[in-house]
Structures are given as C-alpha cells and as structure tokens.
Design a protein around this motif. Structure first.
Motif, short mmCIF file in Angstrom:
data_model
loop_
_atom_site.label_atom_id
_atom_site.label_comp_id
_atom_site.label_asym_id
_atom_site.label_seq_id
_atom_site.Cartn_x
_atom_site.Cartn_y
_atom_site.Cartn_z
N VAL A 33 0.82 -1.21 0.00
CA VAL A 33 0.00 0.00 0.00
C VAL A 33 0.85 1.26 0.00
CG1 VAL A 33 -1.99 -1.05 1.14
CG2 VAL A 33 -0.20 -0.04 2.52
N GLY A 34 0.21 2.35 -0.40
CA GLY A 34 0.83 3.66 -0.37
C GLY A 34 -0.24 4.72 -0.50
N GLY A 35 -0.04 5.85 0.16
CA GLY A 35 -1.05 6.91 0.11
C GLY A 35 -2.32 6.46 0.81
N ARG A 36 -3.45 6.66 0.13
CA ARG A 36 -4.73 6.21 0.68
C ARG A 36 -4.85 4.71 0.43
NH1 ARG A 36 -8.71 9.23 -1.99
NH2 ARG A 36 -9.32 7.44 -3.24
N SER A 37 -4.71 3.92 1.47
CA SER A 37 -4.71 2.46 1.30
C SER A 37 -6.11 1.97 0.96
CB SER A 37 -4.18 1.77 2.56
OG SER A 37 -5.00 2.07 3.66
N HIS A 38 -6.15 0.98 0.10
CA HIS A 38 -7.41 0.41 -0.38
C HIS A 38 -7.08 -0.90 -1.10
CE1 HIS A 38 -5.74 2.49 -3.81
NE2 HIS A 38 -6.48 1.72 -4.59
N VAL A 39 -8.10 -1.60 -1.55
CA VAL A 39 -7.89 -2.80 -2.36
C VAL A 39 -8.13 -2.42 -3.81
CG1 VAL A 39 -8.63 -5.16 -2.83
CG2 VAL A 39 -8.61 -4.31 -0.48
N GLY A 40 -7.05 -2.29 -4.57
CA GLY A 40 -7.15 -1.96 -5.98
C GLY A 40 -6.99 -3.18 -6.87
N ALA A 41 -6.16 -4.11 -6.42
CA ALA A 41 -5.91 -5.33 -7.19
C ALA A 41 -5.45 -6.44 -6.24
CB ALA A 41 -4.86 -5.10 -8.25
N ILE A 42 -5.77 -7.66 -6.62
CA ILE A 42 -5.36 -8.83 -5.87
C ILE A 42 -4.80 -9.83 -6.87
CG2 ILE A 42 -6.10 -10.73 -4.39
CD1 ILE A 42 -8.52 -8.92 -3.64
N ALA A 45 -0.33 -16.22 -7.12
CA ALA A 45 0.61 -16.93 -8.00
C ALA A 45 1.10 -18.19 -7.32
CB ALA A 45 1.80 -16.04 -8.34
N GLN A 46 1.28 -19.21 -8.16
CA GLN A 46 1.87 -20.46 -7.71
C GLN A 46 2.59 -21.08 -8.90
OE1 GLN A 46 -0.88 -23.22 -5.94
NE2 GLN A 46 0.76 -24.46 -5.09
N ASN A 47 3.82 -21.54 -8.67
CA ASN A 47 4.62 -22.15 -9.73
C ASN A 47 4.75 -21.25 -10.96
OD1 ASN A 47 4.87 -24.51 -8.14
ND2 ASN A 47 2.91 -25.24 -8.91
N GLY A 48 4.81 -19.95 -10.75
CA GLY A 48 4.99 -19.02 -11.86
C GLY A 48 3.74 -18.65 -12.62
N HIS A 49 2.60 -19.21 -12.24
CA HIS A 49 1.33 -18.88 -12.90
C HIS A 49 0.57 -17.90 -12.03
CE1 HIS A 49 1.97 -22.01 -15.85
NE2 HIS A 49 2.29 -22.84 -14.85
N VAL A 50 0.02 -16.85 -12.66
CA VAL A 50 -0.63 -15.78 -11.92
C VAL A 50 -2.08 -15.64 -12.33
CG1 VAL A 50 -0.58 -13.31 -11.38
CG2 VAL A 50 1.55 -14.50 -11.87
N GLN A 51 -2.94 -15.42 -11.34
CA GLN A 51 -4.32 -15.04 -11.56
C GLN A 51 -4.54 -13.75 -10.79
OE1 GLN A 51 -6.50 -18.41 -10.07
NE2 GLN A 51 -6.70 -19.26 -12.13
N GLY A 52 -5.20 -12.79 -11.43
CA GLY A 52 -5.39 -11.52 -10.75
C GLY A 52 -6.76 -10.93 -10.98
N TYR A 53 -7.09 -9.99 -10.14
CA TYR A 53 -8.32 -9.22 -10.24
C TYR A 53 -7.98 -7.77 -9.99
CZ TYR A 53 -12.64 -6.93 -9.01
OH TYR A 53 -13.68 -6.04 -8.96
N GLN A 54 -8.53 -6.90 -10.80
CA GLN A 54 -8.32 -5.46 -10.64
C GLN A 54 -9.67 -4.78 -10.55
OE1 GLN A 54 -5.03 -3.11 -12.52
NE2 GLN A 54 -6.65 -2.72 -13.99
N ALA A 55 -9.87 -3.97 -9.53
CA ALA A 55 -11.12 -3.23 -9.38
C ALA A 55 -11.26 -2.21 -10.52
CB ALA A 55 -11.15 -2.53 -8.03
N MET A 56 -12.48 -1.97 -10.91
CA MET A 56 -12.74 -1.03 -12.01
C MET A 56 -12.12 0.34 -11.69
SD MET A 56 -16.35 0.13 -13.74
CE MET A 56 -16.86 -1.56 -13.90
N VAL A 81 -0.92 -11.23 -3.30
CA VAL A 81 -0.55 -9.83 -3.13
C VAL A 81 -1.81 -9.00 -3.25
CG1 VAL A 81 0.79 -7.87 -4.02
CG2 VAL A 81 1.77 -10.18 -4.07
N CYS A 82 -2.10 -8.24 -2.21
CA CYS A 82 -3.20 -7.29 -2.22
C CYS A 82 -2.56 -5.90 -2.32
CB CYS A 82 -4.00 -7.41 -0.93
SG CYS A 82 -5.37 -6.26 -0.82
N CYS A 83 -2.90 -5.17 -3.38
CA CYS A 83 -2.22 -3.91 -3.66
C CYS A 83 -3.22 -2.76 -3.75
CB CYS A 83 -1.46 -4.05 -4.98
SG CYS A 83 -0.46 -2.63 -5.43
#
Length: 121
Positions: A33-42, A45-56, A81-83
């Motif tokens: 996090v940085g600045g105003r903390s929030h959930v922008g993306a999550i 990853a496992q074994n080099g494969h990534v699945q993600g979600y990004q808020a609109m 990772v929650c960013c």
C-alpha cells in the motif's frame, strides 16, 4: 507459524510504499500500500502462474501480478498480493517513480527476506 515483516521505501519526501509480508504455514501474503490504502488489485501466484483481479478504474494489477509471480518463483510457494496505492493528482512521472520504487522494494525483499523465514517452525 505466522510471521510478519514490514518493508517500506519512499518515492518522494513524505510519500512511501509499504509492503507487509505475512508468512503462513503454507504460503505468503503481501499487503502492498501507499497513500490512501485500499484494495485496488489482488493477485495469486503459484509455480509461476498468476491469476489476478483489478477493481474497475484501478491500475495496480501490473504491480500485484509482478510481485506475486516473482515471489512465488523465488520462494517456491503460493503467494497472494493485495495492492492499493493512491495519491491524488499525480503526474505520469510520479506514477513511474511509484512503479520504480515498487520494483526496488521487491528487489530489497528478495535480498533481505531469505530462506529461513519459510523454513523456520
């Protein structure tokens, strides 16, 4: 086993990015996090494969995907990772400084957060 460790780096005076790493019995969770903390993306990853979600309307998934993939490969375990990084009215140059700071922080974590954390019981 549950351990936490915080890392932070400033991208300008009085503006910093913080990563809190939580070691779980099976895997790692990172809150970035940085600045105003929030959930922008999550990202997961496992074994080099990534699945993600990004808020609109958010753009943090590029960072969360990179962190999750890199850490899961480096530590050979599942990583989430929650960013959420938000600073009002910043320029493209400042956005690039944030991205660079996140990359530098990740490199520092690889250097300082070594093998013992995931194997200490």
């Amino acid at each position: 086993m549950k351990k936490r460790r915080k890392f932070s780096a400033a991208w300008s005076p009085e503006r910093e990015i913080t990563a809190e790493i939580t070691w779980l019995e099976e895997g790692v969770h990172v809150l970035l996090v940085g600045g105003r903390s929030h959930v922008g993306a999550i990202s997961y990853a496992q074994n080099g494969h990534v699945q993600g979600y990004q808020a609109m309307g958010h753009k943090e998934q590029t960072i969360s995907d990179s962190w999750a993939k890199g850490l899961s490969v480096y530590w050979s375990c599942p990583v989430t990772v929650c960013c959420g990084i938000h600073y009002d009215e910043i320029s493209k140059e400042e956005i690039q400084r944030i991205v660079n700071t996140c990359e530098e922080l990740l490199q520092r974590i690889w250097t300082e957060e070594t093998y013992w954390e995931r194997n200490e019981k």
